[in-house]
Design a protein around this motif. Structure first.
Motif, PDB file in Angstrom:
ATOM      1  N   GLU A   1       0.906  -1.221   0.034  1.00  0.00           N
ATOM      2  CA  GLU A   1      -0.214  -0.001   0.021  1.00  0.00           C
ATOM      3  C   GLU A   1       0.859   1.189   0.077  1.00  0.00           C
ATOM      4  O   GLU A   1       0.379   2.246  -0.534  1.00  0.00           O
ATOM      5  CB  GLU A   1      -0.859   0.037   1.098  1.00  0.00           C
ATOM      6  N   PHE A   2       2.055   1.135   0.625  1.00  0.00           N
ATOM      7  CA  PHE A   2       2.865   2.326   0.722  1.00  0.00           C
ATOM      8  C   PHE A   2       4.121   2.486  -0.043  1.00  0.00           C
ATOM      9  O   PHE A   2       5.101   3.357   0.155  1.00  0.00           O
ATOM     10  CB  PHE A   2       2.969   2.726   2.296  1.00  0.00           C
ATOM     11  N   LYS A   3       4.467   1.450  -0.781  1.00  0.00           N
ATOM     12  CA  LYS A   3       5.689   1.429  -1.612  1.00  0.00           C
ATOM     13  C   LYS A   3       5.997   2.382  -2.388  1.00  0.00           C
ATOM     14  O   LYS A   3       7.131   2.839  -2.630  1.00  0.00           O
ATOM     15  CB  LYS A   3       5.886  -0.126  -2.202  1.00  0.00           C
ATOM     16  N   ASN A   4       4.976   3.089  -3.210  1.00  0.00           N
ATOM     17  CA  ASN A   4       5.065   4.180  -3.926  1.00  0.00           C
ATOM     18  C   ASN A   4       4.936   5.635  -3.319  1.00  0.00           C
ATOM     19  O   ASN A   4       5.399   6.676  -4.159  1.00  0.00           O
ATOM     20  CB  ASN A   4       3.989   4.187  -5.020  1.00  0.00           C
ATOM     21  N   PHE A   5       4.927   5.630  -1.921  1.00  0.00           N
ATOM     22  CA  PHE A   5       4.598   6.943  -1.319  1.00  0.00           C
ATOM     23  C   PHE A   5       5.714   7.243  -0.186  1.00  0.00           C
ATOM     24  O   PHE A   5       6.376   8.433  -0.363  1.00  0.00           O
ATOM     25  CB  PHE A   5       3.509   6.997  -0.637  1.00  0.00           C
ATOM     26  N   SER A   6       6.264   6.095   0.423  1.00  0.00           N
ATOM     27  CA  SER A   6       7.276   6.311   1.634  1.00  0.00           C
ATOM     28  C   SER A   6       8.024   5.054   1.849  1.00  0.00           C
ATOM     29  O   SER A   6       7.358   4.120   2.524  1.00  0.00           O
ATOM     30  CB  SER A   6       6.666   6.729   2.755  1.00  0.00           C
ATOM     31  N   SER A   7       9.205   5.044   1.350  1.00  0.00           N
ATOM     32  CA  SER A   7      10.007   3.473   1.598  1.00  0.00           C
ATOM     33  C   SER A   7      10.066   3.190   3.076  1.00  0.00           C
ATOM     34  O   SER A   7       9.857   2.180   3.636  1.00  0.00           O
ATOM     35  CB  SER A   7      11.271   3.612   1.109  1.00  0.00           C
ATOM     36  N   LEU A   8      10.273   4.379   4.159  1.00  0.00           N
ATOM     37  CA  LEU A   8      10.370   4.021   5.765  1.00  0.00           C
ATOM     38  C   LEU A   8       8.928   3.447   5.972  1.00  0.00           C
ATOM     39  O   LEU A   8       8.955   2.555   6.855  1.00  0.00           O
ATOM     40  CB  LEU A   8      10.492   5.547   6.201  1.00  0.00           C
ATOM     41  N   LEU A   9       7.756   4.073   5.754  1.00  0.00           N
ATOM     42  CA  LEU A   9       6.388   3.406   5.999  1.00  0.00           C
ATOM     43  C   LEU A   9       6.200   2.303   5.484  1.00  0.00           C
ATOM     44  O   LEU A   9       5.686   1.261   6.126  1.00  0.00           O
ATOM     45  CB  LEU A   9       5.577   4.403   5.767  1.00  0.00           C
ATOM     46  N   ALA A  10       6.783   2.065   4.092  1.00  0.00           N
ATOM     47  CA  ALA A  10       6.323   0.747   3.222  1.00  0.00           C
ATOM     48  C   ALA A  10       7.144  -0.441   4.066  1.00  0.00           C
ATOM     49  O   ALA A  10       6.732  -1.573   4.290  1.00  0.00           O
ATOM     50  CB  ALA A  10       6.843   0.750   2.063  1.00  0.00           C
TER      51      ALA A  10
END
Length: 131
Positions: A46-55
């Motif tokens: 869900e978050f790989k394209n927005f924030s790698s830290l969050l992903a």
């Protein structure tokens, strides 16, 4: 999550591996680890394209869960590794076949709709067409 849990429980019921603390023979694979790694894989997707830290944060928490299961003498390393692999694999397969869940034969027809219905054990479909 449901599919991961179903596969984990099916393997647990067919493989009887004693826990390190000897409490029961449901050690393989680790259910806690499979669910947390499935959650981590969902967070990644869900978050790989927005924030790698969050992903990648979900994988960090999942790794901590697996490590604590071993530290608390509830699982062997193999239980945790297979649980982690199972959680990631099932989640990746669900995301890979996501287009099948979004399939809608009426997507281009703005005047038609098809809606599934379930009530009191009965299954049906509602179809509507605007004239």
């Amino acid at each position: 999550m449901i599919l991961t849990d179903v596969f984990t429980r099916a393997i647990k019921k067919s493989v009887f591996k004693l826990r390190p603390d000897g409490s029961n023979n449901n050690a393989f694979p680790s259910g806690h680890t499979s669910i947390t790694f499935a959650s981590g894989a969902v967070v990644y997707e869900e978050f790989k394209n927005f924030s790698s830290l969050l992903a990648y944060s979900g994988y960090g928490f999942a790794t901590l869960t697996g490590g604590l299961r071993m530290a608390n003498n509830k699982h062997w390393v193999s239980d945790v590794l297979v649980g982690a692999s199972l959680g990631i694999l099932v989640t990746k397969l669900v995301y890979h076949f996501d287009y099948l869940f979004k399939w809608n034969p009426f997507i281009k027809a703005k005047d038609m709709s098809l809606v599934p219905r379930y009530s009191n054990g009965n299954v049906g479909l509602y179809f509507s067409k605007k004239f």
